[in-house]
Design an enzyme around this catalytic site. Structure first.
Site, PDB file in Angstrom:
ATOM      1  N   ARG A  14      99.725  39.733  13.437  1.00 52.62           N
ATOM      2  CA  ARG A  14     100.161  38.227  13.932  1.00 52.62           C
ATOM      3  C   ARG A  14     100.152  37.748  12.976  1.00 52.62           C
ATOM      4  O   ARG A  14     100.973  36.126  12.838  1.00 52.62           O
ATOM      5  CB  ARG A  14      99.013  37.831  15.041  1.00 52.62           C
ATOM      6  CG  ARG A  14      98.985  38.131  16.556  1.00 52.62           C
ATOM      7  CD  ARG A  14      97.790  37.232  17.699  1.00 52.62           C
ATOM      8  NE  ARG A  14      98.239  36.673  18.343  1.00 52.62           N
ATOM      9  CZ  ARG A  14      98.672  38.027  19.565  1.00 52.62           C
ATOM     10  NH1 ARG A  14      97.553  38.991  19.794  1.00 52.62           N
ATOM     11  NH2 ARG A  14      98.639  37.271  21.233  1.00 52.62           N
ATOM     12  N   ARG A  69      98.870  28.556  22.253  1.00 54.74           N
ATOM     13  CA  ARG A  69      99.249  29.827  22.002  1.00 54.74           C
ATOM     14  C   ARG A  69     100.577  29.882  21.360  1.00 54.74           C
ATOM     15  O   ARG A  69     101.501  30.684  20.208  1.00 54.74           O
ATOM     16  CB  ARG A  69      99.239  31.017  23.013  1.00 54.74           C
ATOM     17  CG  ARG A  69      97.374  30.953  23.111  1.00 54.74           C
ATOM     18  CD  ARG A  69      96.948  31.331  24.685  1.00 54.74           C
ATOM     19  NE  ARG A  69      97.279  33.288  24.688  1.00 54.74           N
ATOM     20  CZ  ARG A  69      97.616  33.177  26.163  1.00 54.74           C
ATOM     21  NH1 ARG A  69      97.342  33.018  26.860  1.00 54.74           N
ATOM     22  NH2 ARG A  69      98.268  34.294  26.814  1.00 54.74           N
ATOM     23  N   ARG A  85      93.154  35.107  32.937  1.00 52.29           N
ATOM     24  CA  ARG A  85      91.980  34.860  32.170  1.00 52.29           C
ATOM     25  C   ARG A  85      92.191  33.564  31.600  1.00 52.29           C
ATOM     26  O   ARG A  85      92.897  32.482  31.663  1.00 52.29           O
ATOM     27  CB  ARG A  85      93.583  35.165  31.237  1.00 52.29           C
ATOM     28  CG  ARG A  85      92.837  36.537  30.523  1.00 52.29           C
ATOM     29  CD  ARG A  85      94.102  37.904  29.579  1.00 52.29           C
ATOM     30  NE  ARG A  85      94.306  37.030  28.698  1.00 52.29           N
ATOM     31  CZ  ARG A  85      95.241  37.091  27.591  1.00 52.29           C
ATOM     32  NH1 ARG A  85      95.744  38.373  27.743  1.00 52.29           N
ATOM     33  NH2 ARG A  85      95.454  36.187  26.634  1.00 52.29           N
ATOM     34  N   LYS A 113     104.913  42.784  26.330  1.00 57.24           N
ATOM     35  CA  LYS A 113     103.196  43.770  25.879  1.00 57.24           C
ATOM     36  C   LYS A 113     102.512  44.515  25.961  1.00 57.24           C
ATOM     37  O   LYS A 113     102.992  45.227  26.039  1.00 57.24           O
ATOM     38  CB  LYS A 113     102.627  42.972  24.252  1.00 57.24           C
ATOM     39  CG  LYS A 113     103.703  41.865  23.100  1.00 57.24           C
ATOM     40  CD  LYS A 113     103.037  41.721  22.406  1.00 57.24           C
ATOM     41  CE  LYS A 113     102.191  40.849  22.616  1.00 57.24           C
ATOM     42  NZ  LYS A 113     102.240  39.393  22.678  1.00 57.24           N
ATOM     43  N   ARG A 115      99.635  34.207  35.532  1.00 59.15           N
ATOM     44  CA  ARG A 115      99.392  35.756  35.039  1.00 59.15           C
ATOM     45  C   ARG A 115      97.773  35.855  36.485  1.00 59.15           C
ATOM     46  O   ARG A 115      97.231  35.115  35.982  1.00 59.15           O
ATOM     47  CB  ARG A 115      99.637  36.472  33.870  1.00 59.15           C
ATOM     48  CG  ARG A 115      99.045  37.708  33.247  1.00 59.15           C
ATOM     49  CD  ARG A 115      99.449  38.032  32.281  1.00 59.15           C
ATOM     50  NE  ARG A 115      98.429  37.167  31.260  1.00 59.15           N
ATOM     51  CZ  ARG A 115      98.763  37.733  29.932  1.00 59.15           C
ATOM     52  NH1 ARG A 115      99.639  38.573  29.215  1.00 59.15           N
ATOM     53  NH2 ARG A 115      98.170  36.303  28.679  1.00 59.15           N
TER      54      ARG A 115
HETATM   55  P1  ADP Z   1      98.781  37.180  24.650  1.00 63.17           P
HETATM   56  O1  ADP Z   1     100.081  38.440  23.424  1.00 63.17           O
HETATM   57  O2  ADP Z   1      98.950  37.252  25.701  1.00 63.17           O
HETATM   58  O3  ADP Z   1      99.084  36.007  23.428  1.00 63.17           O
HETATM   59  P2  ADP Z   1      95.851  38.964  23.786  1.00 63.17           P
HETATM   60  O4  ADP Z   1      95.881  39.399  24.618  1.00 63.17           O
HETATM   61  O5  ADP Z   1      96.940  39.820  22.594  1.00 63.17           O
HETATM   62  O6  ADP Z   1      97.205  37.818  24.200  1.00 63.17           O
HETATM   63  O7  ADP Z   1      95.488  37.670  22.694  1.00 63.17           O
HETATM   64  C1  ADP Z   1      94.076  36.790  23.412  1.00 63.17           C
HETATM   65  C2  ADP Z   1      93.846  36.196  22.125  1.00 63.17           C
HETATM   66  O8  ADP Z   1      93.326  36.748  21.474  1.00 63.17           O
HETATM   67  C3  ADP Z   1      94.777  35.361  21.112  1.00 63.17           C
HETATM   68  O9  ADP Z   1      95.276  33.989  21.237  1.00 63.17           O
HETATM   69  C4  ADP Z   1      93.946  35.089  19.726  1.00 63.17           C
HETATM   70  O10 ADP Z   1      93.008  34.166  20.094  1.00 63.17           O
HETATM   71  C5  ADP Z   1      92.978  36.252  19.641  1.00 63.17           C
HETATM   72  N1  ADP Z   1      93.959  37.183  18.634  1.00 63.17           N
HETATM   73  C6  ADP Z   1      94.247  38.782  19.217  1.00 63.17           C
HETATM   74  N2  ADP Z   1      94.905  39.679  18.209  1.00 63.17           N
HETATM   75  C7  ADP Z   1      94.869  38.324  17.506  1.00 63.17           C
HETATM   76  C8  ADP Z   1      94.712  38.709  15.921  1.00 63.17           C
HETATM   77  N3  ADP Z   1      95.839  40.038  15.670  1.00 63.17           N
HETATM   78  N4  ADP Z   1      94.920  37.259  14.837  1.00 63.17           N
HETATM   79  C9  ADP Z   1      94.211  36.568  15.347  1.00 63.17           C
HETATM   80  N5  ADP Z   1      94.058  36.211  16.568  1.00 63.17           N
HETATM   81  C10 ADP Z   1      94.234  37.295  17.607  1.00 63.17           C
END
Ligand code: ADP
Ligand code: ZN
Length: 208
Positions: free
Chosen positions: A88, A164, A153, A13, A122
């Site tokens: 999400r 996750r 990360r 993404k 990554r």
């Molecule tokens: P990835 O898509 O690689 O898992 P992101 O950088 O999008 O990682 O998100 C990292 C973390 O941030 C998620 O695992 C979650 O804990 C938090 N997070 C991101 N977006 C949301 C969301 N829309 N609702 C709740 N938590 C979120």
């Protein structure tokens, strides 16, 4: 164009988001990036978010929705935006509907068994934010794009990645059905080279 990018963690993404932003000039709204910025700056929101992110859990819907609503109300989003990592959960999607109309939801599909390796391999750039995979760039600590320093990360360790992926399966995957029923879902195959995935993405976006 108001676009939502869907896809499991590790589906690519973020990579596609930065290509879309470059090509279509849409602001890239990544909730993960917003939380990480708050964590870096040690804001109250950052302190709260860290306690969830470190465990591979989702941050609470109410604070996440509030953060996104505030961001989307700014002037640069008036002509469109690209949402990456939000919604999400179904409850986030329902909240989003109340303040904007979504043109298209792009789902990047990658087989589940490929995701773990993608995430644990990554590396991210401190300077430009781009991410790369060790299978492509090798052991280098220097960003191939801008020369910045690469890091892993904190939530890309195997244990956190596993939770996750579980969270994705139990809370996020149902959004595919949700948006399918609304008639705005478009799927692209994410199990291909970055350029090929982006070609498929452009094919969809160019018809909107
Ligand atoms: P990835 O898509 O690689 O898992 P992101 O950088 O999008 O990682 O998100 C990292 C973390 O941030 C998620 O695992 C979650 O804990 C938090 N997070 C991101 N977006 C949301 C969301 N829309 N609702 C709740 N938590 C979120
Ligand atoms: Zn870089």
């Amino acid at each position: 164009m108001n676009i939502v990018l869907l896809g499991a963690p590790g589906s690519g993404k973020g990579t596609q988001a930065s290509l879309i932003t470059e090509q279509y000039g849409l602001p890239h709204i990544s909730t993960g990036d917003m939380f990480r910025e708050n964590i870096r700056e040690k804001t109250p929101l950052g302190v709260l978010a860290k306690s969830y992110i470190d465990k591979g859990q989702l941050c609470p819907d109410d604070v996440t929705v509030k953060m996104v609503e505030e961001r989307l109300s700014r002037a640069d989003c008036k002509k469109g935006f690209l949402l990456d990592g939000f919604p999400r959960t179904i409850s986030q999607a329902e909240a989003l509907e109340k303040f904007v109309k979504i043109t298209c939801v792009l789902d990047i599909e990658v087989p589940l068994d490929k995701l773990l390796g993608r995430l644990t391999g990554r590396r991210c750039c401190e300077k430009c934010g781009e991410s790369f995979h060790v299978s492509v760039i090798g052991k280098t600590e220097i960003c191939p794009k801008c020369g910045g320093k690469l890091y892993t990360r904190a939530d890309d360790n195997e244990e956190t990645v596993q939770s996750r992926l579980n969270v994705y399966a139990s809370q996020t995957a149902s959004l595919i059905d949700f948006y399918q029923r609304k008639g705005v879902l478009k799927s692209v195959n994410g199990d291909a080279a970055v350029e090929e995935v982006f070609a498929a993405v452009q094919e969809v976006l160019n018809t909107l």
